[in-house]
Structures are given as structure tokens and as C-alpha cells.
Design an enzyme around this catalytic site. Structure first.
Site, PDB file in Angstrom:
ATOM      1  N   ASP A   1     119.465 -25.185 -58.463  1.00 40.77           N
ATOM      2  CA  ASP A   1     120.608 -24.626 -57.741  1.00 40.77           C
ATOM      3  C   ASP A   1     120.029 -23.958 -56.498  1.00 40.77           C
ATOM      4  O   ASP A   1     119.451 -22.878 -56.579  1.00 40.77           O
ATOM      5  CB  ASP A   1     121.340 -23.609 -58.607  1.00 40.77           C
ATOM      6  CG  ASP A   1     122.536 -22.991 -57.894  1.00 40.77           C
ATOM      7  OD1 ASP A   1     123.145 -23.675 -57.041  1.00 40.77           O
ATOM      8  OD2 ASP A   1     122.855 -21.822 -58.178  1.00 40.77           O
TER       9      ASP A   1
ATOM     10  N   GLU B   1     121.944 -29.507 -56.652  1.00 45.29           N
ATOM     11  CA  GLU B   1     123.352 -29.392 -56.275  1.00 45.29           C
ATOM     12  C   GLU B   1     123.500 -29.670 -54.784  1.00 45.29           C
ATOM     13  O   GLU B   1     122.714 -29.192 -53.971  1.00 45.29           O
ATOM     14  CB  GLU B   1     123.873 -27.994 -56.586  1.00 45.29           C
ATOM     15  CG  GLU B   1     125.366 -27.866 -56.316  1.00 45.29           C
ATOM     16  CD  GLU B   1     125.901 -26.513 -56.737  1.00 45.29           C
ATOM     17  OE1 GLU B   1     126.713 -26.458 -57.658  1.00 45.29           O
ATOM     18  OE2 GLU B   1     125.493 -25.515 -56.120  1.00 45.29           O
TER      19      GLU B   1
ATOM     20  N   ASP C   1     122.651 -18.165 -61.151  1.00 41.92           N
ATOM     21  CA  ASP C   1     121.945 -19.289 -60.520  1.00 41.92           C
ATOM     22  C   ASP C   1     121.160 -20.089 -61.557  1.00 41.92           C
ATOM     23  O   ASP C   1     121.064 -21.307 -61.466  1.00 41.92           O
ATOM     24  CB  ASP C   1     120.999 -18.774 -59.429  1.00 41.92           C
ATOM     25  CG  ASP C   1     121.719 -17.882 -58.448  1.00 41.92           C
ATOM     26  OD1 ASP C   1     122.324 -18.400 -57.506  1.00 41.92           O
ATOM     27  OD2 ASP C   1     121.684 -16.650 -58.649  1.00 41.92           O
TER      28      ASP C   1
END
Length: 164
Positions: free
Chosen positions: A7, A67, A140
Site C-alpha cells: 500500500d 495498489e 496501511d
């Protein structure tokens, strides 16, 4: 197969390593890489790059899932996160990993079955999927677990998600 999920961020980068066998996923490690605003940008990017490189060296994943950036209201933040994402992608590429990317909606769909799930729903589903006692912290790290899980569940169709 081992997958590292990332992430991306500049202040906090979430990461998770899962081992996937067919439709079963085992969480091996998760956590965060942190940088501080007092550091200069090149220093922060180097820390992110070297930390991702160390995680890859330690856990030897086969593939990396990241992501995709979503549109931010703050253009400056989006550019900084994009630079951090570039350092992450470079670390994976130089370590010989195949690279894949997923949108936040695709990740939510894979983890909860609903592409517009909220953060709380996502975290609780991740806790249940991996039989964890508590919701992984910080957010996260939980997001990175979701990214790695999404790639594991999408593996038959992985070519559609390969970074171009």
C-alpha cells in the site's frame, strides 16, 4: 507462491507477505515502513526503496501487487505518493518480481464482496480471513494484506492486472 502486497505512501508504506496455495492464503508478515517530514524527499524515497528491497530479500516473494493510485484532491500529495510508488515498483523490478496493480474498488470487492466497502468492513474481513485475534494495525498494513490477498484470489486472471 509468495506474494508481497504494498500500500504505497510517502509517510507510511504498508506491506504484507502472504503464501498462497490454490485458494488458501497464509499471512507470513505485515507491517509499515515509515518516513518523517523532517527527512528530505530523496532520503525518504531511498528509505522506502531500501526497506522494500530488504523485505523482498528476506521473504523471497514470487510476485508483487501494488495498489493503483487513486485521484486525490491534493495534487501535491498525489505526486509525492506517485514518487514513493515509483521507488517501490523499482525495488520490485530490480529484484526480478512480476508486478501487478489493483484499484481500491477491486481490492474491496475481493476482500468483502462489495466494491464500496468501508475501512472498518475491510479490516474486519481481513481479520476473519486470516484468523487473526485483532485487526492488523496500522490501516496501511491492513490495506497491504488486502492487496496481497486480492492478487492471490485473482491469480488465474493475473495477466489482466500486470503492470504495463
Amino acid at each position: 507462491m509468495r506474494i508481497i502486497g504494498i500500500d504505497p505512501g510517502l509517510a507510511t508504506v504498508g506491506y504484507a507477505v502472504v503464501e498462497a496455495v490454490r485458494q488458501n492464503c497464509k499471512l507470513l508478515e505485515y507491517g509499515c515502513i515509515r518516513t518523517t517530514p523532517s527527512m528530505q524527499l530523496p532520503e525518504r524515497l531511498e528509505l522506502i526503496y531500501r526497506s522494500v528491497e530488504e523485505i523482498i530479500t528476506e521473504f523471497k516473494p514470487d510476485e508483487m501487487a501494488v495498489e493503483e493510485l487513486f485521484f486525490c484532491k491534493n495534487v501535491t500529495s498525489a505526486i509525492l505518493v506517485g514518487q514513493a510508488r515509483g521507488a517501490i515498483i523499482l525495488a520490485g523490478r530490480l529484484q526480478g518480481l512480476d508486478l501487478y496493480e489493483y484499484t481500491p474498488m477491486q481490492i474491496k470487492q475481493a476482500v468483502t464482496g462489495y466494491g464500496r466497502a468501508d475501512k472498518k468492513q475491510m479490516q474486519e474481513n481481513i481479520r476473519m480471513l486470516f484468523r487473526l485475534k485483532e485487526i492488523p494495525q496500522p490501516d496501511d498494513a491492513a490495506d497491504a494484506i488486502g492487496i496481497a490477498f486480492t492478487h492471490a484470489m485473482s491469480h488465474r486472471f493475473k495477466k489482466q492486472f500486470m503492470m504495463k
